[in-house]
Design a protein around this motif. Structure first.
Motif, short mmCIF file in Angstrom:
data_model
loop_
_atom_site.label_atom_id
_atom_site.label_comp_id
_atom_site.label_asym_id
_atom_site.label_seq_id
_atom_site.Cartn_x
_atom_site.Cartn_y
_atom_site.Cartn_z
N THR A 1 0.83 -1.21 0.00
CA THR A 1 0.00 0.00 0.00
C THR A 1 0.87 1.26 0.00
N LYS A 2 1.93 1.26 0.77
CA LYS A 2 2.83 2.42 0.81
C LYS A 2 3.55 2.59 -0.52
N LEU A 3 4.01 1.48 -1.09
CA LEU A 3 4.73 1.56 -2.36
C LEU A 3 3.82 1.98 -3.50
N ARG A 4 2.58 1.52 -3.50
CA ARG A 4 1.63 1.96 -4.54
C ARG A 4 1.41 3.47 -4.48
N LEU B 1 9.21 6.91 -9.93
CA LEU B 1 10.63 6.65 -10.14
C LEU B 1 10.87 5.16 -10.38
N PRO B 2 11.85 4.81 -11.21
CA PRO B 2 12.15 3.39 -11.44
C PRO B 2 12.42 2.62 -10.15
N GLU B 3 13.10 3.22 -9.21
CA GLU B 3 13.41 2.56 -7.93
C GLU B 3 12.12 2.22 -7.18
N TYR B 4 11.16 3.12 -7.21
CA TYR B 4 9.88 2.89 -6.55
C TYR B 4 9.12 1.77 -7.26
N GLN B 5 9.12 1.83 -8.60
CA GLN B 5 8.41 0.83 -9.38
C GLN B 5 9.02 -0.56 -9.20
N GLU B 6 10.32 -0.62 -9.11
CA GLU B 6 11.00 -1.91 -8.88
C GLU B 6 10.62 -2.50 -7.53
N ALA B 7 10.60 -1.68 -6.51
CA ALA B 7 10.21 -2.15 -5.17
C ALA B 7 8.77 -2.64 -5.17
N LEU B 8 7.89 -1.90 -5.84
CA LEU B 8 6.49 -2.32 -5.93
C LEU B 8 6.38 -3.65 -6.66
N GLY B 9 7.14 -3.82 -7.72
CA GLY B 9 7.14 -5.09 -8.46
C GLY B 9 7.61 -6.26 -7.61
N GLU B 10 8.64 -6.03 -6.82
CA GLU B 10 9.16 -7.09 -5.94
C GLU B 10 8.11 -7.53 -4.93
N SER C 1 4.82 -7.01 -5.11
CA SER C 1 3.68 -7.60 -5.82
C SER C 1 3.96 -9.05 -6.19
N ALA C 2 5.16 -9.32 -6.67
CA ALA C 2 5.54 -10.69 -7.03
C ALA C 2 5.52 -11.59 -5.81
N ARG C 3 6.03 -11.09 -4.71
CA ARG C 3 6.06 -11.89 -3.49
C ARG C 3 4.64 -12.24 -3.03
N LEU C 4 3.75 -11.25 -3.10
CA LEU C 4 2.36 -11.49 -2.69
C LEU C 4 1.64 -12.43 -3.65
N SER C 5 1.99 -12.34 -4.94
CA SER C 5 1.30 -13.19 -5.92
C SER C 5 1.70 -14.66 -5.80
#
Length: 131
Positions: free
Chosen positions: A94-97, A105-114, A116-120
């Protein structure tokens, strides 16, 4: 902020940037005592806590910053990373979204992707706070 306090802040900032967060925290101690409510001081302490794996302290610092300014995208990102490092993925996402929505920023998007992948992956416990 006095000249000596400002100089200590700058030294602590350089120490964090150079990968020496524990030294930075020692340098930052008098600055925190002199200016405990200054957002830049809280943020630098939070960064040093995060980089030294003091996650609860980092979480407290970044939560405080977000409470002070809910539009502070960096503090939201840093809080999300702190929660991620603690394995609290559902809280982190929620914070990263929010951080990505405010400033993609790419750094923010990368963290969100990580996260999201973990939760999926749907592993038991991954979505629960404190795991």
């Amino acid at each position: 902020m006095s000249d000596s306090t400002f100089e200590a802040f700058r030294r602590a900032e350089a120490l964090v940037s150079n990968g020496r967060p524990l030294d930075a925290l020692r340098e930052l101690r008098p600055v925190v005592e002199a200016e405990p409510d200054l957002p830049s001081v809280i943020q630098l302490a939070g960064r040093a806590y995060l980089n030294s794996a003091q996650f609860r302290r980092a979480e407290e610092a970044f939560t405080r910053l977000v409470e002070m300014d809910p539009s502070d995208h960096y503090s939201l990102f840093a809080l999300g990373k702190t929660l991620q490092r603690q394995g609290r993925f559902a809280e982190a996402i929620t914070k990263l979204r929010l951080a990505v929505a405010m400033y993609p920023l790419p750094e923010y998007q990368e963290a969100l992707g990580e996260v999201s992948a973990r939760l999926s992956l749907g592993r038991p416990g991954d979505a629960q706070a404190g795991n």
